[in-house]
Design an enzyme around this catalytic site. Structure first.
Site, PDB file in Angstrom:
ATOM      1  N   GLU A 285      -1.491  -9.166  -0.237  1.00 52.59           N
ATOM      2  CA  GLU A 285      -2.910  -9.293   0.097  1.00 52.59           C
ATOM      3  C   GLU A 285      -3.770  -9.257  -1.157  1.00 52.59           C
ATOM      4  O   GLU A 285      -4.732 -10.018  -1.298  1.00 52.59           O
ATOM      5  CB  GLU A 285      -3.303  -8.163   1.054  1.00 52.59           C
TER       6      GLU A 285
ATOM      7  N   GLU B 157       4.490  -5.468   7.309  1.00 50.18           N
ATOM      8  CA  GLU B 157       3.880  -4.346   8.038  1.00 50.18           C
ATOM      9  C   GLU B 157       4.451  -4.177   9.444  1.00 50.18           C
ATOM     10  O   GLU B 157       4.495  -3.053   9.972  1.00 50.18           O
ATOM     11  CB  GLU B 157       2.355  -4.538   8.126  1.00 50.18           C
TER      12      GLU B 157
ATOM     13  N   ALA C 177       0.847  -1.185   0.000  1.00 47.98           N
ATOM     14  CA  ALA C 177       0.000   0.000   0.000  1.00 47.98           C
ATOM     15  C   ALA C 177       0.887   1.241   0.000  1.00 47.98           C
ATOM     16  O   ALA C 177       2.083   1.183   0.341  1.00 47.98           O
ATOM     17  CB  ALA C 177      -0.910  -0.002   1.222  1.00 47.98           C
TER      18      ALA C 177
ATOM     19  N   GLY D  21       0.316  -4.934   1.021  1.00 46.14           N
ATOM     20  CA  GLY D  21      -0.935  -4.878   0.272  1.00 46.14           C
ATOM     21  C   GLY D  21      -0.865  -5.603  -1.056  1.00 46.14           C
ATOM     22  O   GLY D  21      -1.878  -6.109  -1.551  1.00 46.14           O
TER      23      GLY D  21
END
Length: 290
Positions: free
Chosen positions: A119, A139, A73, A116
């Site tokens: 994911e 993360e 992200a 992300g």
């Protein structure tokens, strides 16, 4: 819309494969290793909505560049967010569009699939990886945890021990390790990956789109529910394939008493019946997505 922007979107989102049966979405934000910002994810949602509504498209491939599928992200975008903004605005909630789309999806992962990006790949139904791909949930190194299903899907895919190690250390695994762990379906040379993913998508799209959606729902039930509930879902959907039906007109026998022109009759056919009949008759099935 400016001509250059239309050209860019055509390169990012297009139909490929036999008869345009495969929707292809390319993540193209090379200056940030395809970091998933809100604008990029909004484009993704629009592309998926378009392909979901397109009767010609039977499967969707999502890919990035050779260097990065998506490196995570966009940290700069979320760096100064507050709890109130995240909770009140449902931050990252829109990402679920990838997991909830009914058509089968394939992630073609080259390079980094981190945070992300990992994911996003796990939201797809199938993951194909290039031999140099790397997967990870780093993360923890940023003082936070995965927020788009990383702790949940990764654990279900590779088991508690490996998922816990990846999440708690932030360490990455290679494409070969990801395949051995069950996260990845197949590994290919970097330059062969996209063609392989499109080839798989073409095979899926050649089947009944209606039945493919049922099959996807049933497999997801195994991933998300108990064995008893999953079996119940499977049986219900299996029975439902016997209820799929399309109607049409065909030329029948002559009119009453054998006189007059042939009369149209209402005939019924469906993809389950066509598939079984084709098997018995030793021919290729002609599915009509009904």
């Amino acid at each position: 819309m400016a001509a250059w922007l239309r050209a860019l979107l055509r390169r990012r989102v297009q139909k490929v494969g036999a008869g345009g049966s495969v929707g292809l979405v390319r993540l193209q934000r090379p200056e940030a290793l395809n970091a998933l910002c809100e604008g990029l994810m909004a484009e993704m949602r629009r592309a998926l909505d378009t392909f979901e509504a397109d009767g010609q498209v039977g499967a969707i491939v999502i890919t990035g560049s050779e260097k990065a599928f998506a490196a995570g992200a966009d940290i700069k975008e979320m760096q100064n967010k507050t709890f109130q903004e995240c909770y009140g605005g449902g931050f990252l909630a829109g990402w679920d569009c990838i997991a909830t789309i009914r058509k089968p999806t394939i992630a073609a992962v080259n390079g980094f699939a981190l945070g992300g990006g990992c994911e996003l790949a796990m939201m797809c139904d199938i993951i194909y990886a290039g031999e140099k791909a790397q997967f990870g949930q780093p993360e923890i190194l940023l003082g936070t945890i995965p927020g788009a299903g990383g702790t949940q899907r990764l654990t279900r895919a590779v088991g508690k021990s490996l998922a816990m190690e990846m999440v708690l250390t932030g360490e990455r695994i290679s494409a070969a390790e990801a395949k051995a762990a069950g996260l990845v379906s197949k590994v290919f040379p970097t330059d062969k990956l996209l063609d392989a993913a499109i080839g798989c998508a073409e095979k899926i799209a050649a089947n009944s789109k209606l039945v493919a959606a049922m099959a996807k729902e049933s497999v997801n039930a195994a991933f998300e529910t108990t064995l008893t509930e999953g079996n119940r879902t499977e049986k219900r959907l299996f029975y439902a394939t016997f209820a799929t039906v399309s109607t049409g007109l065909a030329v029948g026998a002559q009119g009453e008493w054998g006189c007059g022109p042939p009369q149209p009759i209402l005939c019924y056919q469906n993809d389950r019946k066509e598939g079984m009949t084709a098997f018995v008759e030793k021919r290729k099935a002609n599915f009509t997505d009904s």
